[in-house]
Design a protein around this motif. Structure first.
Motif, PDB file in Angstrom:
ATOM      1  N   GLY A 101     -21.036   5.558 -17.655  1.00 16.32           N
ATOM      2  CA  GLY A 101     -19.710   6.067 -17.277  1.00 16.32           C
ATOM      3  C   GLY A 101     -19.798   7.330 -16.449  1.00 16.32           C
ATOM      4  O   GLY A 101     -20.358   7.352 -15.361  1.00 16.32           O
ATOM      5  N   ASP A 102     -19.236   8.389 -16.988  1.00 20.14           N
ATOM      6  CA  ASP A 102     -19.196   9.675 -16.300  1.00 20.14           C
ATOM      7  C   ASP A 102     -19.258  10.759 -17.371  1.00 20.14           C
ATOM      8  O   ASP A 102     -19.261  10.445 -18.562  1.00 20.14           O
ATOM      9  CB  ASP A 102     -17.931   9.771 -15.444  1.00 20.14           C
ATOM     10  CG  ASP A 102     -16.678   9.469 -16.242  1.00 20.14           C
ATOM     11  OD1 ASP A 102     -16.506  10.040 -17.330  1.00 20.14           O
ATOM     12  OD2 ASP A 102     -15.862   8.650 -15.789  1.00 20.14           O
ATOM     13  N   PRO A 103     -19.315  12.043 -16.987  1.00 20.98           N
ATOM     14  CA  PRO A 103     -19.480  13.086 -18.022  1.00 20.98           C
ATOM     15  C   PRO A 103     -18.415  13.027 -19.114  1.00 20.98           C
ATOM     16  O   PRO A 103     -18.729  13.196 -20.301  1.00 20.98           O
ATOM     17  CB  PRO A 103     -19.373  14.394 -17.223  1.00 20.98           C
ATOM     18  CG  PRO A 103     -19.849  14.045 -15.854  1.00 20.98           C
ATOM     19  CD  PRO A 103     -19.373  12.624 -15.627  1.00 20.98           C
ATOM     20  N   VAL A 105     -16.780  10.467 -20.253  1.00 16.57           N
ATOM     21  CA  VAL A 105     -17.077   9.336 -21.142  1.00 16.57           C
ATOM     22  C   VAL A 105     -18.253   9.692 -22.050  1.00 16.57           C
ATOM     23  O   VAL A 105     -18.236   9.414 -23.253  1.00 16.57           O
ATOM     24  CB  VAL A 105     -17.392   8.070 -20.304  1.00 16.57           C
ATOM     25  CG1 VAL A 105     -17.952   6.959 -21.188  1.00 16.57           C
ATOM     26  CG2 VAL A 105     -16.134   7.592 -19.584  1.00 16.57           C
ATOM     27  N   ALA A 188     -19.188   4.956  -8.447  1.00 14.21           N
ATOM     28  CA  ALA A 188     -20.081   5.876  -9.148  1.00 14.21           C
ATOM     29  C   ALA A 188     -20.039   5.689 -10.660  1.00 14.21           C
ATOM     30  O   ALA A 188     -21.053   5.659 -11.322  1.00 14.21           O
ATOM     31  CB  ALA A 188     -19.715   7.310  -8.778  1.00 14.21           C
ATOM     32  N   GLN A 189     -18.834   5.579 -11.213  1.00 14.88           N
ATOM     33  CA  GLN A 189     -18.700   5.615 -12.664  1.00 14.88           C
ATOM     34  C   GLN A 189     -18.635   4.215 -13.287  1.00 14.88           C
ATOM     35  O   GLN A 189     -18.423   4.077 -14.473  1.00 14.88           O
ATOM     36  CB  GLN A 189     -17.409   6.355 -13.019  1.00 14.88           C
ATOM     37  CG  GLN A 189     -16.230   5.608 -12.477  1.00 14.88           C
ATOM     38  CD  GLN A 189     -14.910   6.334 -12.545  1.00 14.88           C
ATOM     39  OE1 GLN A 189     -13.924   5.787 -12.135  1.00 14.88           O
ATOM     40  NE2 GLN A 189     -14.877   7.537 -13.051  1.00 14.88           N
TER      41      GLN A 189
ATOM     42  N   SER B  66     -15.221  18.432 -21.155  1.00 10.94           N
ATOM     43  CA  SER B  66     -14.239  17.613 -20.447  1.00 10.94           C
ATOM     44  C   SER B  66     -14.059  16.267 -21.133  1.00 10.94           C
ATOM     45  O   SER B  66     -15.035  15.621 -21.532  1.00 10.94           O
ATOM     46  CB  SER B  66     -14.678  17.407 -18.995  1.00 10.94           C
ATOM     47  OG  SER B  66     -15.967  16.810 -18.948  1.00 10.94           O
ATOM     48  N   LYS B  68     -11.202  12.693 -21.051  1.00 12.26           N
ATOM     49  CA  LYS B  68     -10.029  12.063 -20.448  1.00 12.26           C
ATOM     50  C   LYS B  68      -8.986  11.870 -21.540  1.00 12.26           C
ATOM     51  O   LYS B  68      -9.166  11.062 -22.452  1.00 12.26           O
ATOM     52  CB  LYS B  68     -10.430  10.747 -19.794  1.00 12.26           C
ATOM     53  CG  LYS B  68     -11.319  11.007 -18.576  1.00 12.26           C
ATOM     54  CD  LYS B  68     -11.855   9.770 -17.923  1.00 12.26           C
ATOM     55  CE  LYS B  68     -12.692  10.185 -16.714  1.00 12.26           C
ATOM     56  NZ  LYS B  68     -13.345   9.049 -16.058  1.00 12.26           N
ATOM     57  N   GLU B 137     -22.464  14.523  -8.565  1.00  6.38           N
ATOM     58  CA  GLU B 137     -22.716  13.630  -9.709  1.00  6.38           C
ATOM     59  C   GLU B 137     -21.845  14.031 -10.905  1.00  6.38           C
ATOM     60  O   GLU B 137     -21.261  13.195 -11.584  1.00  6.38           O
ATOM     61  CB  GLU B 137     -24.203  13.731 -10.086  1.00  6.38           C
ATOM     62  CG  GLU B 137     -24.628  12.766 -11.150  1.00  6.38           C
ATOM     63  CD  GLU B 137     -25.364  11.562 -10.579  1.00  6.38           C
ATOM     64  OE1 GLU B 137     -25.788  10.740 -11.381  1.00  6.38           O
ATOM     65  OE2 GLU B 137     -25.508  11.450  -9.342  1.00  6.38           O
ATOM     66  N   GLY B 138     -21.744  15.322 -11.125  1.00  6.38           N
ATOM     67  CA  GLY B 138     -21.007  15.832 -12.278  1.00  6.38           C
ATOM     68  C   GLY B 138     -19.507  15.614 -12.188  1.00  6.38           C
ATOM     69  O   GLY B 138     -18.805  15.666 -13.196  1.00  6.38           O
ATOM     70  N   GLU B 140     -18.276  12.766 -10.951  1.00  6.71           N
ATOM     71  CA  GLU B 140     -18.119  11.334 -10.688  1.00  6.71           C
ATOM     72  C   GLU B 140     -16.957  10.723 -11.475  1.00  6.71           C
ATOM     73  O   GLU B 140     -16.444   9.666 -11.121  1.00  6.71           O
ATOM     74  CB  GLU B 140     -19.410  10.565 -10.992  1.00  6.71           C
ATOM     75  CG  GLU B 140     -19.782  10.525 -12.464  1.00  6.71           C
ATOM     76  CD  GLU B 140     -21.067   9.741 -12.738  1.00  6.71           C
ATOM     77  OE1 GLU B 140     -21.300   8.732 -12.065  1.00  6.71           O
ATOM     78  OE2 GLU B 140     -21.823  10.153 -13.620  1.00  6.71           O
ATOM     79  N   GLY B 141     -16.536  11.396 -12.519  1.00  4.06           N
ATOM     80  CA  GLY B 141     -15.431  10.869 -13.317  1.00  4.06           C
ATOM     81  C   GLY B 141     -14.058  11.264 -12.812  1.00  4.06           C
ATOM     82  O   GLY B 141     -13.054  10.987 -13.477  1.00  4.06           O
TER      83      GLY B 141
END
Lengths: 279, 163
Positions: A101-103, A105, A188-189, B66, B68, B137-138, B140-141
């Motif tokens: 996923g991403d940070p 997640v 990306a994710q 962080s 969501k 990259e950091g 990316e979400g």
């Protein structure tokens, strides 16, 4: 989108969670919730009760157990990614966890959650399969060990019974082996369109014995047995990589056709084996 | 013993600490954190973009990290310190990341900005904003539908002191 109504119980221990699970057939465990809650919002899952195990600190750990490293089921991807013990002894696990996923997640998602969800597009199942990890499942009658090769039984299906929970993952130490987790994503994710986990024992700089796990090439994570056998029999990486799609049954979806997935598996497999030999 | 079936009638009393203020709330378990913040507490700086945990517009800090907020239940946030975009400035002074976004014009329509700022704060505070690649990259979400990533990355790099 808001999930349909459900009852909500907070588990105070693993035993409490298992007892609560046993009370209603459609009960679901809630850990990080990053697979379950999106599924509930879309009504793909509609449990009548969630048992929240997200606060069970007793199941968040990484421990050196000699032959293997034990990872508590509620260890978050972020913590698996940064754990020094895993980075030293099982680097492919910490690396792959860092690609999920991403940070955001990774701050919520857990290793137990992603394995118990049984999504063939998730990263860690194929890694666990390639490593011959063992999964510890606990129920009211006690614990049982399930090898990764018997754990994943279908799309979103695992060997965990309805009143059981995954409590620990045992990963053999493979510090000397070369490794790679090579993945292609559309965004990306995104989930892996296809990914390949390769664990390689080297003899004189060449591949000796290799274990190859495949993400999103069928209903479950798969081992590329034909390619593994070819490598054991002295085939080159290119020859073996061509055999990686043998025995797979990839799906066609928005991200790729089944044919393209078979092609990707060969290309990513070759790259993964080359990287594993060099690392 | 059995779990009582409460369905829609189930309300849980939850204490949430948001931007340093403790709130006692009665929440339905299915209420997502983002809607608790927006509709119960009136903190509409946190936006709802995709509502499927893809876009990152609803990113807030939960325990300094962080997350969501469209993919976390309000009841799951009990006991954590939650920070939204409204809680970043101190005594009227912008947070360094907000200031950097201002100076580098790191926003176009502004919809993704609160989530982008909070994702950047989490990235910088965790030590992850080491260079441009790590910043890209950091983040990316977090999606910017105006595609204004260039200035966002510059702002984060400036705030992290890596340019």
């Amino acid at each position: 989108m808001i999930p349909a109504p459900f009852d909500y119980e907070v588990a105070e221990s693993a035993e409490h969670a298992i007892a609560l699970l046993g009370e209603r057939e459609d009960a679901k465990l809630l850990a990080g919730g990053h697979s379950l809650l999106p599924a509930m919002k879309l009504r793909l899952a509609r449990p009548s009760v969630l048992v929240d195990i997200g606060r069970l600190a007793e199941l968040s750990y990484v421990r050196d157990e000699g032959e293997y490293v034990a990872i508590g089921a509620l260890t978050r991807h972020r913590d698996v990614h940064h754990d020094p013990l895993l980075q030293e002894h099982c680097p492919v696990v910490s690396f792959a966890a860092g690609t999920i996923g991403d940070p955001q997640v990774r701050h919520r998602g857990t290793i137990g959650g992603t394995l118990a969800y049984g999504d063939p597009a998730s990263d860690l199942p194929a890694v666990m399969l390639a490593l011959d990890a063992e999964l510890v499942v606990r129920g009211q009658g006690g614990e049982r060990m399930v090898p990764a090769s018997e754990f994943f039984t279908g799309v979103f299906q695992t060997a965990i019974a309805s009143a059981e929970m995954l409590v620990e993952v045992r990963v053999p130490k493979r510090a000397a082996a070369g490794w790679s987790y090579t993945k292609m994503t559309r965004r990306a994710q995104d989930w892996a369109t296809v990914a390949v986990a390769a664990i390689v024992e080297r003899t004189n700089g060449a591949v000796g014995k290799a274990s190859i796990g495949l993400t999103n090439m069928g209903a479950t994570p798969l081992r590329a047995s034909a390619a593994e056998d070819a490598l054991a029999g002295g085939a080159t990486i290119a020859e073996a990589a061509a055999l990686i799609p043998d025995g797979t049954d990839p799906s066609t979806d928005y991200a790729a056709s089944a044919d393209f997935r078979r092609h990707l598996a060969k290309v990513l497999g070759r790259r993964a084996l080359e990287e594993a030999v060099a690392r | 013993m059995s779990i009582a079936r409460k369905g829609k009638d189930l309300l849980r009393r939850v204490a949430l600490t948001v931007n340093g203020t403790r709130h006692e709330l009665e929440l339905e378990p299915r209420e997502l954190l983002v809607y608790v913040l927006r509709e119960r507490l009136g903190l509409t700086g946190t936006t709802v973009g995709c509502d499927t945990s893809a876009c990152g517009a609803c990113t807030v800090l939960v325990g300094g990290e962080s997350v969501k907020s469209c993919t976390m239940l309000g009841v799951q946030a009990e006991g954590f310190e939650i920070t939204t975009i409204e809680g970043l400035a101190t005594n009227g002074d912008l947070h360094p990341v907000q200031q950097a976004f201002h100076e580098h014009h790191a926003l176009q329509c502004g919809f993704c900005t609160p989530g982008m700022v909070l994702a950047a704060v989490s990235l910088i505070e965790s030590g992850g904003a080491t260079d441009e690649e790590a910043i890209r990259e950091g983040l990316e979400g977090n999606l910017c539908r105006c595609t204004g990533y260039h200035n966002i990355v510059e702002a984060v790099a400036a705030a992290a002191g890596v340019i």
